[in-house]
Motif scaffolding. Sequence first.
Motif, mmCIF file in Angstrom:
data_model
loop_
_atom_site.group_PDB
_atom_site.id
_atom_site.type_symbol
_atom_site.label_atom_id
_atom_site.label_comp_id
_atom_site.label_asym_id
_atom_site.label_seq_id
_atom_site.Cartn_x
_atom_site.Cartn_y
_atom_site.Cartn_z
ATOM 1 N N GLN A 326 -17.138 -17.040 -27.945
ATOM 2 C CA GLN A 326 -17.911 -17.283 -26.773
ATOM 3 C C GLN A 326 -17.375 -16.870 -25.620
ATOM 4 O OE1 GLN A 326 -19.377 -21.361 -26.136
ATOM 5 N NE2 GLN A 326 -17.980 -21.382 -24.368
ATOM 6 N N ALA A 327 -18.194 -15.912 -24.989
ATOM 7 C CA ALA A 327 -17.562 -15.322 -23.731
ATOM 8 C C ALA A 327 -18.595 -15.010 -22.868
ATOM 9 C CB ALA A 327 -16.898 -14.147 -24.023
ATOM 10 N N ILE A 328 -18.530 -14.536 -21.594
ATOM 11 C CA ILE A 328 -19.584 -14.304 -20.669
ATOM 12 C C ILE A 328 -20.142 -12.997 -20.895
ATOM 13 C CG2 ILE A 328 -19.948 -13.312 -18.204
ATOM 14 C CD1 ILE A 328 -18.012 -15.503 -17.182
ATOM 15 N N ALA A 433 -16.210 -21.432 -20.482
ATOM 16 C CA ALA A 433 -15.090 -21.361 -20.996
ATOM 17 C C ALA A 433 -15.198 -20.055 -21.944
ATOM 18 C CB ALA A 433 -14.210 -22.404 -21.525
ATOM 19 N N ALA A 434 -14.016 -19.228 -22.227
ATOM 20 C CA ALA A 434 -14.123 -18.364 -23.252
ATOM 21 C C ALA A 434 -13.629 -18.854 -24.376
ATOM 22 C CB ALA A 434 -13.216 -17.095 -22.810
ATOM 23 N N LEU A 435 -13.751 -18.840 -25.435
ATOM 24 C CA LEU A 435 -13.393 -19.486 -26.609
ATOM 25 C C LEU A 435 -13.344 -18.365 -27.955
ATOM 26 C CD1 LEU A 435 -15.679 -22.478 -27.070
ATOM 27 C CD2 LEU A 435 -13.540 -22.328 -26.083
ATOM 28 N N MET A 436 -12.189 -18.316 -28.629
ATOM 29 C CA MET A 436 -12.098 -17.591 -29.648
ATOM 30 C C MET A 436 -11.399 -18.434 -30.815
ATOM 31 S SD MET A 436 -10.016 -14.159 -30.957
ATOM 32 C CE MET A 436 -8.554 -14.881 -31.732
ATOM 33 N N LEU A 437 -12.343 -18.897 -31.707
ATOM 34 C CA LEU A 437 -12.054 -19.649 -32.773
ATOM 35 C C LEU A 437 -11.826 -19.256 -34.093
ATOM 36 C CD1 LEU A 437 -14.396 -22.584 -31.913
ATOM 37 C CD2 LEU A 437 -12.241 -22.186 -30.913
ATOM 38 N N THR A 438 -10.785 -19.380 -34.906
ATOM 39 C CA THR A 438 -10.655 -18.716 -36.351
ATOM 40 C C THR A 438 -9.831 -19.972 -36.842
ATOM 41 O OG1 THR A 438 -8.093 -18.381 -36.122
ATOM 42 C CG2 THR A 438 -9.621 -16.500 -35.404
ATOM 43 N N PRO A 439 -10.193 -19.839 -38.480
ATOM 44 C CA PRO A 439 -9.843 -21.136 -39.322
ATOM 45 C C PRO A 439 -8.289 -21.654 -38.741
ATOM 46 C CG PRO A 439 -10.745 -19.476 -40.468
ATOM 47 C CD PRO A 439 -10.530 -18.710 -39.363
ATOM 48 N N THR A 440 -7.518 -20.955 -38.316
ATOM 49 C CA THR A 440 -6.158 -21.410 -37.965
ATOM 50 C C THR A 440 -5.502 -21.399 -36.604
ATOM 51 O OG1 THR A 440 -5.106 -19.231 -38.446
ATOM 52 C CG2 THR A 440 -5.176 -20.774 -40.242
ATOM 53 N N ASN A 441 -6.523 -20.977 -35.475
ATOM 54 C CA ASN A 441 -6.196 -20.927 -34.148
ATOM 55 C C ASN A 441 -7.282 -20.941 -33.225
ATOM 56 O OD1 ASN A 441 -4.407 -18.661 -35.883
ATOM 57 N ND2 ASN A 441 -2.981 -19.479 -34.475
ATOM 58 N N ALA A 442 -7.156 -21.527 -32.082
ATOM 59 C CA ALA A 442 -8.106 -21.825 -31.016
ATOM 60 C C ALA A 442 -7.734 -21.306 -29.888
ATOM 61 C CB ALA A 442 -8.484 -23.158 -31.253
ATOM 62 N N PHE A 443 -8.266 -20.188 -28.984
ATOM 63 C CA PHE A 443 -8.419 -20.107 -27.844
ATOM 64 C C PHE A 443 -9.134 -20.494 -26.826
ATOM 65 C CE2 PHE A 443 -6.032 -17.273 -30.737
ATOM 66 C CZ PHE A 443 -4.735 -16.763 -30.098
ATOM 67 N N ILE A 444 -8.682 -20.964 -25.679
ATOM 68 C CA ILE A 444 -9.539 -21.142 -24.413
ATOM 69 C C ILE A 444 -8.953 -20.550 -23.210
ATOM 70 C CG2 ILE A 444 -8.466 -23.608 -24.436
ATOM 71 C CD1 ILE A 444 -11.361 -24.561 -23.455
ATOM 72 N N LEU A 448 -13.499 -19.850 -13.859
ATOM 73 C CA LEU A 448 -13.645 -20.712 -12.539
ATOM 74 C C LEU A 448 -14.132 -19.437 -11.518
ATOM 75 C CD1 LEU A 448 -10.372 -22.527 -12.517
ATOM 76 C CD2 LEU A 448 -12.547 -23.430 -12.943
ATOM 77 N N TYR A 449 -14.755 -19.952 -10.354
ATOM 78 C CA TYR A 449 -15.369 -19.001 -9.668
ATOM 79 C C TYR A 449 -14.269 -18.640 -8.389
ATOM 80 C CZ TYR A 449 -20.054 -19.605 -11.042
ATOM 81 O OH TYR A 449 -21.286 -19.528 -11.867
ATOM 82 N N GLY A 450 -13.114 -19.685 -8.474
ATOM 83 C CA GLY A 450 -12.075 -19.166 -7.423
ATOM 84 C C GLY A 450 -11.125 -18.234 -7.935
ATOM 85 N N ARG A 451 -10.247 -17.908 -6.796
ATOM 86 C CA ARG A 451 -9.072 -16.696 -7.244
ATOM 87 C C ARG A 451 -8.051 -17.065 -6.484
ATOM 88 N NH1 ARG A 451 -13.788 -12.684 -5.356
ATOM 89 N NH2 ARG A 451 -14.785 -14.566 -6.233
ATOM 90 N N SER A 452 -6.806 -16.741 -6.839
ATOM 91 C CA SER A 452 -5.640 -16.959 -6.084
ATOM 92 C C SER A 452 -5.455 -16.022 -4.932
ATOM 93 C CB SER A 452 -4.496 -16.515 -7.134
ATOM 94 O OG SER A 452 -4.262 -15.268 -7.339
ATOM 95 N N GLN A 453 -4.623 -16.279 -4.048
ATOM 96 C CA GLN A 453 -4.435 -15.748 -2.806
ATOM 97 C C GLN A 453 -3.867 -14.472 -3.070
ATOM 98 O OE1 GLN A 453 -2.079 -18.099 -0.068
ATOM 99 N NE2 GLN A 453 -3.531 -19.729 0.058
ATOM 100 N N LYS A 454 -3.065 -13.898 -4.155
ATOM 101 C CA LYS A 454 -2.757 -12.878 -4.557
ATOM 102 C C LYS A 454 -3.496 -11.782 -5.208
ATOM 103 C CE LYS A 454 1.969 -14.433 -4.891
ATOM 104 N NZ LYS A 454 3.372 -14.532 -5.714
ATOM 105 N N LEU A 460 -13.726 -8.317 -9.617
ATOM 106 C CA LEU A 460 -14.005 -8.955 -10.920
ATOM 107 C C LEU A 460 -13.008 -10.042 -11.214
ATOM 108 C CD1 LEU A 460 -16.106 -8.296 -13.178
ATOM 109 C CD2 LEU A 460 -14.355 -7.025 -14.378
ATOM 110 N N LEU A 461 -13.801 -11.293 -11.542
ATOM 111 C CA LEU A 461 -12.894 -12.369 -12.006
ATOM 112 C C LEU A 461 -12.425 -12.257 -13.361
ATOM 113 C CD1 LEU A 461 -15.051 -15.070 -10.292
ATOM 114 C CD2 LEU A 461 -13.606 -14.082 -9.272
ATOM 115 N N GLY A 462 -11.511 -13.387 -13.490
ATOM 116 C CA GLY A 462 -10.942 -13.325 -14.877
ATOM 117 C C GLY A 462 -9.679 -12.915 -14.986
ATOM 118 N N GLY A 463 -8.656 -13.294 -15.991
ATOM 119 C CA GLY A 463 -7.508 -12.729 -15.909
ATOM 120 C C GLY A 463 -6.287 -13.551 -15.344
ATOM 121 N N GLU A 464 -6.774 -14.371 -14.593
ATOM 122 C CA GLU A 464 -5.713 -15.164 -13.683
ATOM 123 C C GLU A 464 -5.507 -16.547 -14.258
ATOM 124 O OE1 GLU A 464 -4.824 -14.075 -9.301
ATOM 125 O OE2 GLU A 464 -7.135 -14.885 -9.531
#
Length: 557
Positions: A326-328, A433-444, A448-454, A460-464
Amino acid sequence: MNHRVIRLNVWQVLLSVGLTGAGWMFAFYLAGVAQSSGDLARPLYGLGFELAKAITIGFSLGVVVKFFLEKAAEPSVSRSMDTQGITDIYASRVEAIKQFLGQIRDPNVTSICLIGISLRDFLTGGGRLRNVWIELLARLQEEQNRNLAPDKRLRVRLLLLDPKSSEGTFRHEIENTAILGGGLRTDISAGISDLIKALDKIYDQSSSEYLEARLYHHCPFAFMFISNTSAFIEQYCYRDHAIHREPPLLLYSLASKQYQTFLYCFNKIWENARPASLLDDYVGVAQAVHNAKILNIFRHDERNSLSKRQIACLQATQSGKEIQVQAITGRFYADGTPYDLIRNLTAPADGENGGRSLQFLIMNPVSEQAILRAVADSCPAADIGNLLTRWDWAHHSASRLYSDAIRVLEIFQLLKDKGHNVELRLATATINAALMLTPTNAFIEQYLYGRSQKFFQGFLLGGEYPVIEFEANPKSIDDTVEVQILKSTFDVMWNSYSIPVATFIDMDNETEFKASLSTLKRWCEGIPIEKRIKMLDFSCEFDEICPKSNKMEEHSS
């Protein structure tokens, strides 16, 4: 001055004396025979006498060289101890109880630093060194009663392992069956409770500079009882508490270099430890990470490791199993190694190759949520509201989100058309949320719309925000609550809040975009009063069904 003691075995001494004595007896016998013999035999017996003396003396010297000098050449344990500043060795802490008590009773001792795991021997009722703790409190009480000058008083600092730390959790897991009672957590809680009672009794308050305790969170090095005159040190190791086989306790003198090292170590741990408390609002993270079966937390500077880890988890998916994403836009899976891997995994089964299925869910690129995300991706946070008022089809169709989503759909639809086991749907609800689900692992990864000061890598949002990896179980019933929620979330989005690709293809994207944008602006810019839907007045009907009571009328008035 150091004296050296050379120890010989009894049999060595007896054998040496016996053979030496026998040799001399034989020599004197020959001498006597020589005196009573004739002129011809006397020289021969004299020669035998001299030979017997030489053999006996040589044998005696050999014994000295073999047993005595060889022993003297061996390295001295006591000499090594002296060099290292070790003045005594005790088989266990219990054997040093008199020395501990002596330290406490010595008025010249004004500082005691005590570090352990739970210090259960001192702080719990049945502890083997409980008398030491009682004696220590008695001195503190006496000094408080006498109102002794601060520079004459004893100051005590205790360090215990934080039971909610990673090391505390691990140590509890491996030792809880060998320690009577509740184990590490119960012991530390009981110890802190006893400490708080002592503070209240002696100083009539919950804290004092003369008796302090803190909790450290890393792996403990050693048990230490350090005063301003000496240091008792016992190396720590994991052991079975049902078997009392403790490492020895070493006593170091104040003059040794090692003493300063131990005191420096204690002070560094003290500076980085948190105050000991029984407050329930501190839970830490170690226990939660353990119970939730969190394997990895990838922060923004570990994205390369995240990519490698996700690829490894995809590769580990066995034939016949399912992968859910699941992803944007899902652009990560449409390029390079991830795409090549998915293409191979979802191909028709051929031995161990192929045979996996993929459910791929991305955001409808002309939905209201897609518009909001595309706007946020296209400008600084402070300008999002202004850009939304000027957003139109020209902006949206040129946005990174829209172009990526269309490209990804085309790529995976082509795979499906070629017979790969791929299903595609587009979400109509917000993908939070981004999801990647396999039989043995789950990533989330939380969206969020916000971003850090750095944040400076374009707009482009994401990765923080961190990505969390959980351990999953092929049998969902055995999953943690967290993983069950993630799997359920994907199922809800897939089964209830999404449309198939065929439905999207039949849409006119520009028309659907304008309808979504109109609804957004209606809410974001404010709805004119004359166009607002008025709430129906059900008061009459409600009053007829449920008349107001006097109390309600009094309250409303």
